[in-house]
Design an enzyme around this catalytic site. Structure first.
Site, PDB file in Angstrom:
ATOM      1  N   LYS A  14       0.886  -1.189  -0.062  1.00 28.66           N
ATOM      2  CA  LYS A  14      -0.029   0.068   0.079  1.00 28.66           C
ATOM      3  C   LYS A  14       0.771   1.206   0.014  1.00 28.66           C
ATOM      4  O   LYS A  14       0.677   2.266  -0.748  1.00 28.66           O
ATOM      5  CB  LYS A  14      -1.054  -0.073   1.370  1.00 28.66           C
ATOM      6  CG  LYS A  14      -1.987  -1.244   1.480  1.00 28.66           C
ATOM      7  CD  LYS A  14      -2.924  -1.154   2.615  1.00 28.66           C
ATOM      8  CE  LYS A  14      -2.105  -1.270   3.905  1.00 28.66           C
ATOM      9  NZ  LYS A  14      -1.671  -2.542   4.280  1.00 28.66           N
ATOM     10  N   ARG A 128      11.419  -6.946   5.159  1.00 33.70           N
ATOM     11  CA  ARG A 128      11.430  -5.397   5.532  1.00 33.70           C
ATOM     12  C   ARG A 128      11.832  -5.230   6.832  1.00 33.70           C
ATOM     13  O   ARG A 128      12.371  -4.164   7.214  1.00 33.70           O
ATOM     14  CB  ARG A 128       9.965  -5.075   5.466  1.00 33.70           C
ATOM     15  CG  ARG A 128       9.668  -3.725   5.721  1.00 33.70           C
ATOM     16  CD  ARG A 128       8.272  -3.071   5.270  1.00 33.70           C
ATOM     17  NE  ARG A 128       7.441  -3.180   6.251  1.00 33.70           N
ATOM     18  CZ  ARG A 128       6.101  -2.933   6.382  1.00 33.70           C
ATOM     19  NH1 ARG A 128       5.377  -2.662   5.049  1.00 33.70           N
ATOM     20  NH2 ARG A 128       5.220  -3.149   7.252  1.00 33.70           N
ATOM     21  N   ARG A 134      11.020  -1.458  12.113  1.00 34.87           N
ATOM     22  CA  ARG A 134       9.630  -1.392  12.685  1.00 34.87           C
ATOM     23  C   ARG A 134       9.521  -2.637  13.803  1.00 34.87           C
ATOM     24  O   ARG A 134       9.790  -3.839  13.273  1.00 34.87           O
ATOM     25  CB  ARG A 134       8.647  -1.630  11.582  1.00 34.87           C
ATOM     26  CG  ARG A 134       8.483  -0.241  11.025  1.00 34.87           C
ATOM     27  CD  ARG A 134       7.318  -0.384   9.960  1.00 34.87           C
ATOM     28  NE  ARG A 134       6.007  -0.986  10.250  1.00 34.87           N
ATOM     29  CZ  ARG A 134       5.087  -1.175   9.582  1.00 34.87           C
ATOM     30  NH1 ARG A 134       5.010  -0.455   8.649  1.00 34.87           N
ATOM     31  NH2 ARG A 134       3.955  -1.807  10.015  1.00 34.87           N
TER      32      ARG A 134
HETATM   33  P1  ATP Z   1       1.694  -2.158   4.589  1.00 31.14           P
HETATM   34  O1  ATP Z   1       2.730  -2.844   4.803  1.00 31.14           O
HETATM   35  O2  ATP Z   1       0.773  -2.635   3.312  1.00 31.14           O
HETATM   36  O3  ATP Z   1       2.040  -0.563   4.369  1.00 31.14           O
HETATM   37  P2  ATP Z   1       1.077  -2.607   7.590  1.00 31.14           P
HETATM   38  O4  ATP Z   1      -0.030  -3.404   8.012  1.00 31.14           O
HETATM   39  O5  ATP Z   1       2.289  -3.355   7.600  1.00 31.14           O
HETATM   40  O6  ATP Z   1       0.529  -2.162   5.913  1.00 31.14           O
HETATM   41  P3  ATP Z   1       0.600   0.164   8.728  1.00 31.14           P
HETATM   42  O7  ATP Z   1      -0.506   0.373   7.786  1.00 31.14           O
HETATM   43  O8  ATP Z   1       1.678   1.007   8.696  1.00 31.14           O
HETATM   44  O9  ATP Z   1       1.269  -1.353   8.334  1.00 31.14           O
HETATM   45  O10 ATP Z   1       0.131  -0.069  10.155  1.00 31.14           O
HETATM   46  C1  ATP Z   1       0.856  -0.471  11.231  1.00 31.14           C
HETATM   47  C2  ATP Z   1       0.019  -0.524  12.402  1.00 31.14           C
HETATM   48  O11 ATP Z   1      -0.698   0.658  12.978  1.00 31.14           O
HETATM   49  C3  ATP Z   1      -1.087  -1.459  12.420  1.00 31.14           C
HETATM   50  O12 ATP Z   1      -0.781  -3.020  12.434  1.00 31.14           O
HETATM   51  C4  ATP Z   1      -2.232  -1.149  13.518  1.00 31.14           C
HETATM   52  O13 ATP Z   1      -1.820  -1.468  14.824  1.00 31.14           O
HETATM   53  C5  ATP Z   1      -2.038   0.468  13.449  1.00 31.14           C
HETATM   54  N1  ATP Z   1      -2.932   0.945  12.462  1.00 31.14           N
HETATM   55  C6  ATP Z   1      -2.793   1.631  11.440  1.00 31.14           C
HETATM   56  N2  ATP Z   1      -3.956   1.989  10.606  1.00 31.14           N
HETATM   57  C7  ATP Z   1      -5.076   1.622  11.661  1.00 31.14           C
HETATM   58  C8  ATP Z   1      -6.541   1.746  11.778  1.00 31.14           C
HETATM   59  N3  ATP Z   1      -7.134   2.132  10.719  1.00 31.14           N
HETATM   60  N4  ATP Z   1      -6.936   1.235  12.589  1.00 31.14           N
HETATM   61  C9  ATP Z   1      -6.459   0.764  13.774  1.00 31.14           C
HETATM   62  N5  ATP Z   1      -5.023   0.594  13.815  1.00 31.14           N
HETATM   63  C10 ATP Z   1      -4.424   0.855  12.725  1.00 31.14           C
HETATM   64 MG    MG Z   2       2.386   0.979   5.362  1.00 29.76          MG
END
Ligand code: ATP
Ligand code: MG
Length: 189
Positions: A14, A128, A134
């Site tokens: 994303k 990653r 992270r």
């Molecule tokens: P990607 O790798 O596709 O960018 P991701 O799941 O690794 O996605 P982020 O979108 O960066 O990572 O989100 C990291 C963390 O932040 C999630 O695991 C969650 O705990 C919290 N978080 C992010 N967005 C939300 C949301 N809309 N509602 C609740 N928690 C959220």
């Molecule tokens: Mg992200």
């Protein structure tokens, strides 16, 4: 204006694709994950709350997320378009987004789902983790995040299908190919 939801499991790309779309269209980008990580880095109250959930691979409570999102949105708009990355992640968040946009005289234009097989997600996130710094990119937390995605977030696919807004895009292969597939939908949205 266009309101684009970029959707997919953790590690689906994303963030990467959002950056490319920002370059091409000049849209604003709201990544809730990035917003939370910035708060954690600055050690704000919100950051402390968020960290406890993120470290466990859990979602931040809806009411809190919805407030943060509305605040960000109003700080960036009016504008030509917004990419929502990482929001909504639950059905209450999708309902809140619909209401928030309706109150501002607009709506979601399209929801783009990046589809990637689970083994590939696992591999990408482990890789990653070697460089991202992270805390949630470790095998145990990744497994929890994928579980949370399947339980709480994947139901949004049906929700947006019912709204007539869901589009599935193959989320692996050359980046430019993925990007072209996204642009094709956005141009018609
Ligand atoms: P990607 O790798 O596709 O960018 P991701 O799941 O690794 O996605 P982020 O979108 O960066 O990572 O989100 C990291 C963390 O932040 C999630 O695991 C969650 O705990 C919290 N978080 C992010 N967005 C939300 C949301 N809309 N509602 C609740 N928690 C959220
Ligand atoms: Mg992200």
């Amino acid at each position: 204006m266009k309101n684009i939801v970029i959707f997919g499991a953790p590690g689906s790309g994303k963030g990467t694709q959002s950056d490319l779309l920002v370059q091409k269209y000049g849209f604003k980008h709201i990544s809730t994950g990035d917003v939370l990580r910035a708060e954690i880095k600055q050690a704000t109250e919100l950051g402390k709350t968020a960290q406890a959930y993120i470290d466990k691979g859990q979602l931040i409570p809806d009411s809190l997320m919805i407030d943060i999102l509305a605040q960000k949105y109003d700080a960036l708009c009016p504008c030509s378009g917004v990419i929502f990355d990482g929001f909504p992640r639950t059905i209450p968040q999708a309902e809140a987004l619909k209401q928030m946009l309706a109150e501002r005289g607009t709506e979601v234009s399209a929801m783009l789902e990046l589809r990637v097989p689970e083994e590939m997600l696992m591999e990408r996130l482990i890789n990653r983790g070697k460089t991202s710094g992270r805390a949630d990119d470790n095998a145990e937390t990744i497994a929890k995040r994928l579980h949370v995605y399947n339980q709480q977030t994947a139901p949004l696919i049906d929700w947006y299908t019912a709204e007539g807004k869901h589009h599935a895009i193959k989320g692996y292969g050359p980046l430019e190919e993925i990007n072209a597939a996204l642009c094709e939908v956005i141009d018609q949205a």
